[in-house]
Design an enzyme around this catalytic site. Structure first.
Site, mmCIF file in Angstrom:
data_model
loop_
_atom_site.group_PDB
_atom_site.id
_atom_site.type_symbol
_atom_site.label_atom_id
_atom_site.label_comp_id
_atom_site.label_asym_id
_atom_site.label_seq_id
_atom_site.Cartn_x
_atom_site.Cartn_y
_atom_site.Cartn_z
ATOM 1 N N ASN A 1 30.782 29.020 114.661
ATOM 2 C CA ASN A 1 30.541 29.438 113.276
ATOM 3 C C ASN A 1 29.498 30.556 113.235
ATOM 4 O OD1 ASN A 1 28.844 27.263 114.072
ATOM 5 N ND2 ASN A 1 28.343 26.761 111.963
ATOM 6 N N ILE A 2 29.702 31.478 112.309
ATOM 7 C CA ILE A 2 28.822 32.641 112.156
ATOM 8 C C ILE A 2 28.439 32.731 110.686
ATOM 9 C CG2 ILE A 2 28.588 35.141 112.498
ATOM 10 C CD1 ILE A 2 30.942 34.911 114.543
ATOM 11 N N GLU A 3 27.179 32.437 110.402
ATOM 12 C CA GLU A 3 26.725 32.377 109.006
ATOM 13 C C GLU A 3 26.242 33.734 108.515
ATOM 14 O OE1 GLU A 3 24.054 29.010 108.852
ATOM 15 O OE2 GLU A 3 25.762 27.638 109.001
ATOM 16 N N GLU B 1 36.566 27.400 113.701
ATOM 17 C CA GLU B 1 38.024 27.323 113.885
ATOM 18 C C GLU B 1 38.679 28.664 113.592
ATOM 19 O OE1 GLU B 1 36.024 25.355 112.183
ATOM 20 O OE2 GLU B 1 36.740 23.290 112.090
ATOM 21 N N CYS C 1 37.087 22.057 107.444
ATOM 22 C CA CYS C 1 37.043 22.238 105.986
ATOM 23 C C CYS C 1 38.433 22.590 105.463
ATOM 24 C CB CYS C 1 36.038 23.332 105.625
ATOM 25 S SG CYS C 1 36.644 25.005 105.926
HETATM 26 N N1 THU Z 1 31.746 24.836 109.589
HETATM 27 C C1 THU Z 1 32.624 25.143 110.592
HETATM 28 O O1 THU Z 1 32.334 25.972 111.459
HETATM 29 N N2 THU Z 1 33.833 24.512 110.588
HETATM 30 C C2 THU Z 1 34.253 23.628 109.630
HETATM 31 O O2 THU Z 1 35.405 23.255 109.590
HETATM 32 C C3 THU Z 1 33.272 23.126 108.657
HETATM 33 C C4 THU Z 1 32.024 23.916 108.513
HETATM 34 C C5 THU Z 1 30.441 25.503 109.571
HETATM 35 C C6 THU Z 1 30.272 26.487 108.448
HETATM 36 C C7 THU Z 1 28.774 26.536 108.299
HETATM 37 O O3 THU Z 1 28.254 27.506 109.185
HETATM 38 C C8 THU Z 1 28.308 25.167 108.752
HETATM 39 O O4 THU Z 1 29.405 24.575 109.437
HETATM 40 C C9 THU Z 1 27.868 24.274 107.622
HETATM 41 O O5 THU Z 1 28.834 24.173 106.660
#
Ligand code: THU
Length: 134
Positions: free
Chosen positions: A42-44, A55, A86
């Site tokens: 994940n990359i915020e 994903e 999600c």
């Molecule tokens: N996140 C994912 O990488 N995959 C998911 O299916 C659910 C959420 C990440 C997004 C965000 O960076 C962190 O988890 C918190 O929501």
């Protein structure tokens, strides 16, 4: 298929997650029918909404390299429990096949599902057609 290998790859890439805002790391390893594996974390983003999940990073890497068919995805997080994908990621993955196998682990137990179990009645282009529309 060797789930353990896929899970290990997901754990490795999880460490590269950019999680400045949530501190919640997610790693995903996507096994293509070609046999290749693409990983994603994940990359915020400061805007929050521009954040991309692990994903979808794995899928965009694979698809942009020419992959079209997918066998399985392993997903791990830095949280205590299993991190289920999600809604946006479920819909995104549904575009490329509902038989995808999803493998989750919290470090103790492993759970596996097919995408159709996690996203029944997925939205499809066909359903979007409007009667009488052109
Ligand atoms: N996140 C994912 O990488 N995959 C998911 O299916 C659910 C959420 C990440 C997004 C965000 O960076 C962190 O988890 C918190 O929501």
């Amino acid at each position: 298929m060797d789930y353990e290998n896929l899970i290990e790859k997901a754990k490795e890439v999880r460490e590269r997650a950019y999680v400045k805002y949530s501190n919640f790391k997610v790693g995903a390893a996507l096994l293509c029918k070609s046999g290749r594996i693409y990983t994603g974390c994940n990359i915020e983003n400061a805007s929050y909404g521009a954040t991309i999940c692990a994903e979808r990073v794995a899928y965009t890497k694979a698809i942009s390299e020419g992959e079209k068919e997918f066998e399985a995805i392993a997903i791990v997080s830095s949280g205590d429990g299993i991190a289920y994908p999600c809604g946006i990621c479920r819909q995104f993955m549904s575009e490329f096949g509902m038989d995808l196998k999803l493998i989750f682990t919290d470090g103790h137990k492993i759970e596996t599902y097919r995408l159709h179990e996690l996203l029944p009645h997925a939205f499809t282009e066909f359903e979007a057609e409007v009667e009488g529309g052109s």
